[in-house]
Design an enzyme around this catalytic site. Structure first.
Site, short mmCIF file in Angstrom:
data_model
loop_
_atom_site.label_atom_id
_atom_site.label_comp_id
_atom_site.label_asym_id
_atom_site.label_seq_id
_atom_site.Cartn_x
_atom_site.Cartn_y
_atom_site.Cartn_z
N ARG A 171 6.83 4.80 13.82
CA ARG A 171 6.01 4.63 14.79
C ARG A 171 4.60 4.56 14.54
NH1 ARG A 171 2.58 9.21 15.67
NH2 ARG A 171 3.37 11.10 14.23
N ARG A 175 -3.03 3.51 21.26
CA ARG A 175 -3.87 4.01 22.26
C ARG A 175 -4.43 3.27 23.20
NH1 ARG A 175 -7.22 7.74 17.94
NH2 ARG A 175 -5.27 8.69 17.03
N ARG A 250 4.00 3.85 -6.26
CA ARG A 250 2.88 2.82 -6.40
C ARG A 250 1.39 3.46 -7.00
NH1 ARG A 250 3.02 -2.50 -6.34
NH2 ARG A 250 1.40 -2.81 -4.71
N ARG A 281 -8.61 -2.08 0.69
CA ARG A 281 -9.66 -1.64 1.43
C ARG A 281 -10.93 -1.48 0.63
NH1 ARG A 281 -7.89 4.50 2.61
NH2 ARG A 281 -7.59 5.36 0.69
N GLU A 301 -10.08 -0.85 -3.75
CA GLU A 301 -8.80 -0.40 -4.07
C GLU A 301 -7.58 -1.53 -4.14
OE1 GLU A 301 -7.23 2.65 -1.55
OE2 GLU A 301 -9.15 3.99 -1.85
N TYR A 349 4.28 12.50 -0.25
CA TYR A 349 2.95 12.20 0.01
C TYR A 349 2.41 13.23 0.91
CZ TYR A 349 -1.46 9.95 0.97
OH TYR A 349 -2.75 10.41 1.20
N ASP A 351 -0.77 15.03 2.95
CA ASP A 351 -2.40 15.39 2.91
C ASP A 351 -2.90 16.49 2.61
OD1 ASP A 351 -2.78 12.57 4.52
OD2 ASP A 351 -1.75 13.46 6.32
#
Length: 368
Positions: A171, A175, A250, A281, A301, A349, A351
């Protein structure tokens, strides 16, 4: 000194476990092969600016308990993640919102934006997306995909979007409001003074000894024989000598520059979504803490292919790697005196709030 636990890795998972174990009177030794604590959330001061050494870290969560837990170690500011996308000099707001749609198509109402997206989705008529490209287009149409997803994603993963599995983008945040806040989470911010202080406070107990520059694998057998329990946050396949194969990641290369100017890009994070720009970025660290220093520090990066010896950042959670990890996970379950955790130990991964949550879950199980 007799220890109850050896913790391999002074990052957020290992340090949370160490803190909680010491609270319960356990004697803990923490080792890390780097010359500093705090793992990938390590921040260091440059020109009075707290530089995120291993990439941008923005703390965000909907979990009030986790938010209150981390706030005991630092005071957080009001930083709201509002990244900018730069596509060949065109600037767009992320996540995709009414500001983005107005810039792309000149629309001003949610109805107009929805109609435009539906029109583009209908024109390609993808019922069963077979890859990431088809999945993305089926969700948000061609314009957004081409300008804001394709180039960035292919740089990030080092593969064509048509070669990437569709589950990577199940997804996409779309917004239909003029809201540039990237996260929907209720709690969000950056610790004033950087992240390193959080781990410093976690590890300050007299029951915790920390040894840096110490590679677990240089004395693995000695550690296994000397400690009753080990909390291991390194790569799970390396622990088991890669016997089922090498899990893929990666990696990243960081290019840091200190500039003799007050403000370089006007935002903490700018993503470069075209294919031609080699980096994904640029981070301008002072904006995380609303700094007004006379100089600024930026980091570019560059995604890189990973090989043994490189720093692993993003697990390649495709079918092949996940099946391989399952074999290692099952083998880990046969070793009750070794607790595997963190991003590398669980090949997932996380957070930051998820790392803390996972560590506290292990603590609860261990000390029940």
């Amino acid at each position: 000194m007799k220890y109850d636990y050896l913790i391999v890795g002074a990052g957020l998972f290992g340090s949370t476990f160490a803190y909680e174990a010491a609270k319960r009177g356990k004697k803990v030794k923490v080792i890390d092969k780097r010359n500093h604590i705090a793992g990938n959330i390590y921040t260091e001061k440059v020109e009075g600016i707290n530089v995120h050494k291993y990439g941008a870290h923005i703390f965000h969560t909907n979990d009030k308990e986790i938010w209150e837990y981390v706030n005991q170690f630092a005071e957080f500011n009001r930083y709201t993640n509002s990244p900018i996308a730069n596509y060949n000099g065109e600037v767009y707001n992320l996540p995709f919102n009414m500001n983005t749609f107005n810039k792309l198509w000149g629309v001003t109402t949610p109805e107009e934006a929805k109609a435009k997206i539906e029109e583009q989705k209908a024109s390609v008529n993808i019922d069963q997306p077979k890859n990431l490209e088809e999945q993305a287009i089926s969700l948000i149409g061609t314009d957004i995909y081409i300008k804001l997803i394709k180039g960035y994603t292919e740089k990030q993963w080092g593969r064509k979007a048509t070669e990437l599995p569709n589950f990577i983008i199940k997804r996409l945040p779309v917004r239909f409001t003029y809201d540039n806040n990237y996260f929907n989470d209720k709690y969000q911010g950056i610790p004033t003074g950087g992240y390193t202080q959080i781990v410093e406070k976690m590890l300050e107990s007299e029951l915790i000894d920390v040894e840096l520059g110490k590679d677990f694998f240089e004395s693995k057998e000695e550690y296994l024989a000397s400690f009753p329990k080990i909390v291991y946050t390194g790569m799970i396949d390396q622990f088991f000598n890669y016997q089922f194969g090498t899990l893929e990641y990666r990696s990243l290369q960081f290019e840091n520059s200190t500039l003799d100017q007050e403000n370089y890009q006007g935002n903490a994070v700018v993503n470069y979504t075209d294919a031609e720009t080699p980096y994904t970025r640029i981070i301008e660290h002072k904006h995380f803490e609303f700094g007004n220093q006379p100089k600024t520090v930026i980091t570019k990066e560059y995604p890189r292919n990973w090989k043994k010896g490189d720093e692993p950042y993003y697990p390649m959670n495709d079918k092949r790697n996940n099946e391989m990890f399952k074999k290692y996970y099952d083998l880990a379950a046969e070793n009750p005196n070794i607790i595997f955790g963190g991003r590398l130990g669980m090949y997932k991964y996380y957070d930051m709030h998820q790392v803390i949550g996972a560590a506290l879950s292990v603590v609860k199980q261990e000390f029940k």
